[in-house]
Design a protein around this motif. Structure first.
Motif, short mmCIF file in Angstrom:
data_model
loop_
_atom_site.label_atom_id
_atom_site.label_comp_id
_atom_site.label_asym_id
_atom_site.label_seq_id
_atom_site.Cartn_x
_atom_site.Cartn_y
_atom_site.Cartn_z
N LEU A 1 0.57 -1.51 0.36
CA LEU A 1 -0.16 -0.06 -0.24
C LEU A 1 0.98 1.15 0.08
CD1 LEU A 1 -2.41 -0.11 0.23
CD2 LEU A 1 -3.02 0.46 2.17
N LEU A 2 1.93 1.42 0.14
CA LEU A 2 2.80 2.31 0.60
C LEU A 2 3.68 2.78 -0.81
CD1 LEU A 2 5.29 3.07 3.69
CD2 LEU A 2 6.17 2.94 1.02
N GLN A 3 3.68 1.30 -1.23
CA GLN A 3 4.80 2.07 -2.65
C GLN A 3 3.83 2.16 -3.00
OE1 GLN A 3 5.56 -2.13 -3.86
NE2 GLN A 3 7.45 -1.21 -3.67
N SER A 4 1.94 1.70 -3.92
CA SER A 4 0.92 2.67 -4.26
C SER A 4 0.95 3.62 -4.27
CB SER A 4 0.37 1.17 -4.52
OG SER A 4 -0.86 1.07 -3.19
N PHE A 5 0.66 4.19 -2.30
CA PHE A 5 0.69 5.43 -2.60
C PHE A 5 1.63 6.53 -3.36
CE2 PHE A 5 -3.12 6.04 0.96
CZ PHE A 5 -4.09 5.00 0.70
N LEU B 1 0.36 4.69 -9.88
CA LEU B 1 -0.56 3.57 -8.41
C LEU B 1 -1.08 1.87 -9.69
CD1 LEU B 1 -2.19 3.78 -6.22
CD2 LEU B 1 -4.04 4.74 -7.72
N GLY B 2 -1.57 2.19 -10.92
CA GLY B 2 -2.56 1.06 -10.69
C GLY B 2 -1.75 0.12 -11.63
N ARG B 3 0.55 0.16 -11.36
CA ARG B 3 1.20 -1.03 -11.73
C ARG B 3 0.71 -1.28 -10.23
NH1 ARG B 3 6.47 1.31 -13.39
NH2 ARG B 3 5.47 2.53 -15.62
N GLY C 1 -11.85 -0.26 1.23
CA GLY C 1 -11.26 0.09 3.26
C GLY C 1 -9.39 0.45 2.76
N LEU C 2 -8.98 0.00 1.87
CA LEU C 2 -7.80 -0.15 1.58
C LEU C 2 -6.92 0.89 0.51
CD1 LEU C 2 -5.84 -3.20 0.17
CD2 LEU C 2 -5.27 -2.22 2.62
N PHE C 3 -7.31 1.52 0.14
CA PHE C 3 -7.24 2.71 -0.29
C PHE C 3 -8.46 3.77 -0.10
CE2 PHE C 3 -5.64 -0.16 -3.53
CZ PHE C 3 -4.88 0.67 -3.74
N HIS C 4 -9.56 3.99 0.83
CA HIS C 4 -10.18 5.11 1.64
C HIS C 4 -9.42 6.22 1.49
CE1 HIS C 4 -9.27 3.67 5.20
NE2 HIS C 4 -9.48 5.36 6.00
N PRO D 1 -11.85 12.17 0.30
CA PRO D 1 -12.83 11.82 -0.24
C PRO D 1 -12.88 11.65 -2.63
CG PRO D 1 -14.10 12.13 1.53
CD PRO D 1 -12.98 12.95 0.94
N THR D 2 -12.69 12.42 -2.88
CA THR D 2 -13.25 13.19 -3.22
C THR D 2 -11.99 12.82 -4.92
OG1 THR D 2 -14.71 14.75 -2.93
CG2 THR D 2 -14.46 14.83 -5.58
N LEU D 3 -11.12 13.36 -4.21
CA LEU D 3 -9.42 13.68 -4.63
C LEU D 3 -8.92 11.93 -4.64
CD1 LEU D 3 -7.98 15.82 -1.89
CD2 LEU D 3 -8.19 16.34 -5.24
N GLY D 4 -9.09 11.51 -3.99
CA GLY D 4 -9.16 9.91 -3.56
C GLY D 4 -9.67 8.40 -4.95
N TYR D 5 -11.06 9.47 -5.12
CA TYR D 5 -12.10 8.97 -6.19
C TYR D 5 -11.64 9.15 -7.35
CZ TYR D 5 -16.29 8.90 -9.11
OH TYR D 5 -17.67 8.30 -10.07
N ARG D 6 -11.46 10.63 -7.77
CA ARG D 6 -10.69 10.78 -8.39
C ARG D 6 -8.98 10.24 -9.53
NH1 ARG D 6 -11.26 17.41 -7.90
NH2 ARG D 6 -13.65 17.54 -8.31
N LEU D 7 -8.02 9.83 -8.61
CA LEU D 7 -6.89 8.73 -8.62
C LEU D 7 -7.41 8.14 -8.94
CD1 LEU D 7 -4.84 10.39 -5.52
CD2 LEU D 7 -4.51 10.64 -7.83
N LEU D 8 -8.51 7.01 -8.67
CA LEU D 8 -8.69 5.48 -8.77
C LEU D 8 -9.35 5.38 -9.83
CD1 LEU D 8 -9.11 5.24 -4.83
CD2 LEU D 8 -7.54 3.77 -6.59
N LYS D 9 -10.69 6.61 -10.47
CA LYS D 9 -11.21 6.47 -11.41
C LYS D 9 -10.80 5.44 -12.77
CE LYS D 9 -15.02 8.18 -13.14
NZ LYS D 9 -15.67 9.74 -13.99
#
Ligand SMILES: [Fe+2]
Ligand SMILES: [Fe+2]
Length: 352
Positions: free
Chosen positions: A137-141, A146-148, A216-219, A249-257
């Protein structure tokens, strides 16, 4: 004067060095030394990274200073006695340098492969998966790609899910093994674990449980887009700072979308993890029946974990005190949390 590492081991073994087991103090996303729990280390194996203990030594100004003391040097074979001495001294946490995170993940991968067919070793496997999730998780954050990393994180989550089966003996294991200290990664692993375990307890499908786990991991991923000083601020926030924080929450949503590894349901949960049952939450102010049906589980697991972990500015609440706080939390027009899910959480924790 710095103790040489074999000398440090002798002192620990002879119980001549007192190490205070204080809660881990997160120095923020940029801390140079990262914690690793003792339980994932295997005696008799060569260690491919330096392992440190956190101790107090006399600093240049004469006062005590925090120092990271080498306990095992890269390339040494970890003697079972060295682990036993740590256990005897009550030391459960070692540290490694942030630059070695890939090596530590490879070390954990190797052990997970060895344990692939051992179903009885739940506790060890859980520790390994927990640390693996924490570090991936630390690596992906922190990665611009991120996708990799999402694929690797999802694979660990799929291995963790079967260990959370809702049988009494497993439930007590889960509450034992949750992190007690707060870092954004440990909090996220706890929230994923608790949400998935509660989902299984409520007989949700495997797919729903994985949605809860990924959410839970990316909230809180959106927090990485905000100024670290603001996120770690201990004093009460000013109105404008609070407005900024409420964007996470919106910033996280945009990064993951748009990421194919992220289920659509999990994306919605990331966006809704601070919504309240009475519509007084953020960012959308949705009433419970307009929220995703799994959001109520994630919101409660998130709030419960936030209360039951140590923070630099306060001790952790006991589970009982935390549940009382959650029961009493009201929004502007009613209870903040769904009361049925809160009852379910209490029933679930009673088993664990
Ligand atoms: Fe959170
Ligand atoms: Fe959050």
């Amino acid at each position: 004067m710095q103790v040489e590492h074999s000398g440090l081991r002798r002192k620990i073994a002879r119980n001549k060095l007192k190490v205070k087991c204080q809660p881990f103090q997160d120095e923020g996303r940029s801390s140079v030394y990262l914690p690793l729990c003792r339980q994932v280390l295997m005696g008799g194996e060569r260690i491919t990274f330096n392992l440190f203990l956190k101790g107090l030594e006399k600093g240049e100004a004469g006062g005590p200073e925090i120092k990271f003391l080498t306990y095992v040097r890269e390339g040494e074979t970890l003697a079972p006695d060295w682990l036993a001495a740590l256990s005897k001294a009550g030391i459960d946490r070692l540290y490694f340098h942030r630059r070695d995170v890939d090596k530590v993940i490879a070390y954990l991968n190797n052990h997970l492969l060895n344990k692939a067919n051992e179903s009885e070793e739940c506790r060890e496997k859980y520790y390994l998966l927990r640390e693996h999730l924490n570090l991936s998780l630390l690596q992906s954050f922190e990665s611009p790609h991120l996708g990799r990393h999402l694929h690797q994180v999802k694979a660990s989550l799929e291995h963790l899910l079967p260990l959370l089966v809702p049988e009494v003996k497993h439930l007590s294991l889960i509450s034992d093994l949750l992190y007690r200290d707060y870092t954004i990664y440990q909090h996220s692993v706890n929230v994923a674990t608790l949400s998935m375990a509660l989902g299984l307890f409520l007989k949700k499908s495997r797919r729903d449980c994985l949605i809860l786990g990924m959410a839970g991991l990316f909230h809180d991923l959106g927090l990485t887009e905000l100024d670290e000083e603001l996120v770690n601020k201990r004093e009460p926030l000013k109105a404008e700072e609070w407005e900024l924080l409420k964007q996470h929450p919106t910033l996280g949503y945009r990064l993951l979308k748009g990421n194919l590894e992220m289920p659509l349901g999990a994306l919605r949960l990331v966006l809704e993890h601070h919504e309240n049952a009475d519509g007084s939450g953020y960012p959308q102010g949705l009433l419970l029946d307009r929220q995703h049906p799994l959001s109520r589980i994630l919101c409660l697991a998130e709030a419960y974990d936030g209360l039951t972990t140590h923070r630099p500015y306060r001790q952790a609440y006991t589970p009982y005190a935390a549940l009382k706080i959650l029961q009493g939390k009201r929004g502007s027009s009613g209870p903040a949390y769904d009361l049925q899910t809160l009852k379910d959480l209490i029933r679930f924790l009673a088993f664990s």
